[in-house]
Design a protein around this motif. Structure first.
Motif, PDB file in Angstrom:
ATOM      1  N   LEU A 139     -22.164  38.766  -7.270  1.00 37.68           N
ATOM      2  CA  LEU A 139     -21.171  38.197  -8.202  1.00 37.68           C
ATOM      3  C   LEU A 139     -21.836  37.636  -9.450  1.00 37.68           C
ATOM      4  O   LEU A 139     -21.306  37.778 -10.562  1.00 37.68           O
ATOM      5  N   VAL A 140     -22.987  37.002  -9.294  1.00 33.54           N
ATOM      6  CA  VAL A 140     -23.721  36.510 -10.466  1.00 33.54           C
ATOM      7  C   VAL A 140     -24.213  37.693 -11.289  1.00 33.54           C
ATOM      8  O   VAL A 140     -24.206  37.658 -12.529  1.00 33.54           O
ATOM      9  N   GLY A 141     -24.613  38.761 -10.620  1.00 29.30           N
ATOM     10  CA  GLY A 141     -25.093  39.948 -11.309  1.00 29.30           C
ATOM     11  C   GLY A 141     -24.020  40.627 -12.131  1.00 29.30           C
ATOM     12  O   GLY A 141     -24.321  41.286 -13.135  1.00 29.30           O
ATOM     13  N   ILE A 142     -22.761  40.484 -11.738  1.00 32.12           N
ATOM     14  CA  ILE A 142     -21.674  41.053 -12.523  1.00 32.12           C
ATOM     15  C   ILE A 142     -21.607  40.382 -13.890  1.00 32.12           C
ATOM     16  O   ILE A 142     -21.362  41.030 -14.908  1.00 32.12           O
ATOM     17  N   ASN A 143     -21.843  39.080 -13.914  1.00 38.20           N
ATOM     18  CA  ASN A 143     -21.750  38.326 -15.165  1.00 38.20           C
ATOM     19  C   ASN A 143     -23.032  38.360 -15.983  1.00 38.20           C
ATOM     20  O   ASN A 143     -22.995  38.130 -17.183  1.00 38.20           O
ATOM     21  N   THR A 144     -24.165  38.599 -15.377  1.00 36.34           N
ATOM     22  CA  THR A 144     -25.427  38.535 -16.122  1.00 36.34           C
ATOM     23  C   THR A 144     -26.033  39.923 -16.315  1.00 36.34           C
ATOM     24  O   THR A 144     -25.774  40.568 -17.310  1.00 36.34           O
ATOM     25  N   THR A 145     -26.828  40.356 -15.366  1.00 31.81           N
ATOM     26  CA  THR A 145     -27.512  41.644 -15.498  1.00 31.81           C
ATOM     27  C   THR A 145     -27.411  42.436 -14.198  1.00 31.81           C
ATOM     28  O   THR A 145     -27.204  41.865 -13.122  1.00 31.81           O
ATOM     29  N   MET A 146     -27.565  43.720 -14.313  1.00 31.16           N
ATOM     30  CA  MET A 146     -27.429  44.611 -13.170  1.00 31.16           C
ATOM     31  C   MET A 146     -28.503  44.341 -12.109  1.00 31.16           C
ATOM     32  O   MET A 146     -28.264  44.497 -10.914  1.00 31.16           O
ATOM     33  N   TRP A 147     -29.691  43.926 -12.508  1.00 31.94           N
ATOM     34  CA  TRP A 147     -30.796  43.740 -11.572  1.00 31.94           C
ATOM     35  C   TRP A 147     -30.532  42.611 -10.592  1.00 31.94           C
ATOM     36  O   TRP A 147     -30.966  42.686  -9.429  1.00 31.94           O
ATOM     37  N   VAL A 148     -29.841  41.585 -11.022  1.00 33.93           N
ATOM     38  CA  VAL A 148     -29.509  40.488 -10.105  1.00 33.93           C
ATOM     39  C   VAL A 148     -28.529  40.994  -9.042  1.00 33.93           C
ATOM     40  O   VAL A 148     -28.645  40.676  -7.850  1.00 33.93           O
ATOM     41  N   GLY A 149     -27.560  41.806  -9.459  1.00 34.98           N
ATOM     42  CA  GLY A 149     -26.620  42.388  -8.505  1.00 34.98           C
ATOM     43  C   GLY A 149     -27.307  43.331  -7.524  1.00 34.98           C
ATOM     44  O   GLY A 149     -26.979  43.360  -6.332  1.00 34.98           O
ATOM     45  N   ALA A 150     -28.259  44.114  -8.009  1.00 33.09           N
ATOM     46  CA  ALA A 150     -29.010  45.019  -7.126  1.00 33.09           C
ATOM     47  C   ALA A 150     -29.840  44.230  -6.122  1.00 33.09           C
ATOM     48  O   ALA A 150     -29.934  44.605  -4.942  1.00 33.09           O
ATOM     49  N   PHE A 164     -27.488  43.001  -3.451  1.00 31.39           N
ATOM     50  CA  PHE A 164     -27.151  44.058  -2.507  1.00 31.39           C
ATOM     51  C   PHE A 164     -28.305  44.291  -1.534  1.00 31.39           C
ATOM     52  O   PHE A 164     -28.086  44.475  -0.324  1.00 31.39           O
ATOM     53  N   ALA A 165     -29.523  44.265  -2.028  1.00 35.88           N
ATOM     54  CA  ALA A 165     -30.695  44.450  -1.157  1.00 35.88           C
ATOM     55  C   ALA A 165     -30.801  43.317  -0.139  1.00 35.88           C
ATOM     56  O   ALA A 165     -31.137  43.550   1.030  1.00 35.88           O
ATOM     57  N   VAL A 166     -30.492  42.092  -0.563  1.00 43.91           N
ATOM     58  CA  VAL A 166     -30.523  40.949   0.360  1.00 43.91           C
ATOM     59  C   VAL A 166     -29.471  41.131   1.448  1.00 43.91           C
ATOM     60  O   VAL A 166     -29.728  40.868   2.626  1.00 43.91           O
ATOM     61  N   MET A 167     -28.284  41.620   1.072  1.00 39.48           N
ATOM     62  CA  MET A 167     -27.225  41.831   2.072  1.00 39.48           C
ATOM     63  C   MET A 167     -27.632  42.901   3.088  1.00 39.48           C
ATOM     64  O   MET A 167     -27.449  42.718   4.295  1.00 39.48           O
ATOM     65  N   VAL A 168     -28.188  43.992   2.622  1.00 39.77           N
ATOM     66  CA  VAL A 168     -28.598  45.068   3.529  1.00 39.77           C
ATOM     67  C   VAL A 168     -29.711  44.583   4.466  1.00 39.77           C
ATOM     68  O   VAL A 168     -29.685  44.856   5.671  1.00 39.77           O
ATOM     69  N   ALA A 169     -30.663  43.848   3.914  1.00 40.24           N
ATOM     70  CA  ALA A 169     -31.767  43.337   4.745  1.00 40.24           C
ATOM     71  C   ALA A 169     -31.252  42.339   5.786  1.00 40.24           C
ATOM     72  O   ALA A 169     -31.716  42.350   6.935  1.00 40.24           O
ATOM     73  N   ALA A 170     -30.298  41.515   5.412  1.00 38.82           N
ATOM     74  CA  ALA A 170     -29.761  40.529   6.353  1.00 38.82           C
ATOM     75  C   ALA A 170     -29.017  41.206   7.488  1.00 38.82           C
ATOM     76  O   ALA A 170     -29.152  40.821   8.658  1.00 38.82           O
ATOM     77  N   VAL A 171     -28.228  42.219   7.171  1.00 40.87           N
ATOM     78  CA  VAL A 171     -27.498  42.933   8.224  1.00 40.87           C
ATOM     79  C   VAL A 171     -28.474  43.679   9.126  1.00 40.87           C
ATOM     80  O   VAL A 171     -28.340  43.654  10.357  1.00 40.87           O
ATOM     81  N   ALA A 172     -29.482  44.310   8.544  1.00 44.15           N
ATOM     82  CA  ALA A 172     -30.475  45.022   9.358  1.00 44.15           C
ATOM     83  C   ALA A 172     -31.225  44.058  10.265  1.00 44.15           C
ATOM     84  O   ALA A 172     -31.488  44.358  11.437  1.00 44.15           O
ATOM     85  N   PHE A 173     -31.576  42.893   9.751  1.00 39.29           N
ATOM     86  CA  PHE A 173     -32.290  41.898  10.549  1.00 39.29           C
ATOM     87  C   PHE A 173     -31.429  41.400  11.704  1.00 39.29           C
ATOM     88  O   PHE A 173     -31.902  41.241  12.821  1.00 39.29           O
ATOM     89  N   SER A 174     -30.146  41.166  11.433  1.00 39.30           N
ATOM     90  CA  SER A 174     -29.295  40.601  12.478  1.00 39.30           C
ATOM     91  C   SER A 174     -28.939  41.623  13.554  1.00 39.30           C
ATOM     92  O   SER A 174     -28.660  41.244  14.689  1.00 39.30           O
ATOM     93  N   LEU A 175     -28.970  42.908  13.239  1.00 42.52           N
ATOM     94  CA  LEU A 175     -28.591  43.915  14.220  1.00 42.52           C
ATOM     95  C   LEU A 175     -29.762  44.477  15.019  1.00 42.52           C
ATOM     96  O   LEU A 175     -29.549  45.114  16.049  1.00 42.52           O
ATOM     97  N   THR A 176     -30.994  44.278  14.561  1.00 39.87           N
ATOM     98  CA  THR A 176     -32.141  44.779  15.318  1.00 39.87           C
ATOM     99  C   THR A 176     -32.481  43.811  16.436  1.00 39.87           C
ATOM    100  O   THR A 176     -32.399  42.595  16.264  1.00 39.87           O
ATOM    101  N   PRO A 177     -32.873  44.325  17.605  1.00 36.84           N
ATOM    102  CA  PRO A 177     -33.229  43.430  18.707  1.00 36.84           C
ATOM    103  C   PRO A 177     -34.564  42.752  18.439  1.00 36.84           C
ATOM    104  O   PRO A 177     -35.432  43.321  17.773  1.00 36.84           O
ATOM    105  N   PRO A 178     -34.748  41.546  18.948  1.00 37.52           N
ATOM    106  CA  PRO A 178     -36.037  40.866  18.760  1.00 37.52           C
ATOM    107  C   PRO A 178     -37.138  41.568  19.526  1.00 37.52           C
ATOM    108  O   PRO A 178     -36.899  42.232  20.531  1.00 37.52           O
ATOM    109  N   GLY A 232     -26.395  37.125  -0.549  1.00 38.35           N
ATOM    110  CA  GLY A 232     -26.420  38.400  -1.259  1.00 38.35           C
ATOM    111  C   GLY A 232     -25.137  38.657  -2.022  1.00 38.35           C
ATOM    112  O   GLY A 232     -25.164  39.145  -3.167  1.00 38.35           O
ATOM    113  N   LEU A 233     -23.991  38.317  -1.428  1.00 32.36           N
ATOM    114  CA  LEU A 233     -22.717  38.478  -2.125  1.00 32.36           C
ATOM    115  C   LEU A 233     -22.646  37.573  -3.348  1.00 32.36           C
ATOM    116  O   LEU A 233     -22.148  37.973  -4.404  1.00 32.36           O
TER     117      LEU A 233
END
Length: 122
Positions: free
Chosen positions: A48-59, A62-76, A43-44
């Protein structure tokens, strides 16, 4: 002896027994942490790629980072606790009786109505 105690607990209070099943002190598993860290790095990179290209890639990054953190912190998710009955069949704990969803307003009214009918009130 321990299995009998566990079975008796599961029959008396299946909600408590299922909450106690599979508890451990470690929290999320190692695989969840690895997936979470990998998702944050990917996600990071997308941010960084989104900074150089378009805003949607950066968004999306960010969504991938939030989903990854949520997945790793929720219990199985845990499976249901099975009970071996006297006749040898196995099934989920408390499957023979109806569970109340909670002690909400309507449940209390139902209980009062039932008591009224039993006690002979008019």
């Amino acid at each position: 002896m321990l299995a009998q105690l566990e079975q008796a607990l599961a029959e008396e209070d299946p909600k408590f027994a299922s909450s106690m099943e599979g508890t451990r002190r470690g929290g999320p598993t190692r695989l969840r942490w690895i997936i979470g860290v990998t998702g944050v790095v990917v996600g990071l990179g997308l941010v960084l790629v989104g900074i150089n290209t378009t805003m949607w890639v950066g968004a999306a990054g960010f969504a991938v980072m939030v989903a990854a953190v949520a997945f790793s912190l929720t219990p199985p998710r845990r499976g249901k606790l099975a009970v071996v009955r006297d006749d040898g069949t196995a099934g989920p704990a408390g499957s023979g009786r109806r569970q109340k969803s909670g002690s909400g307003f309507m449940d209390k009214l139902d209980d009062r109505w039932d008591r009224r009918g039993r006690d002979g009130w008019s």
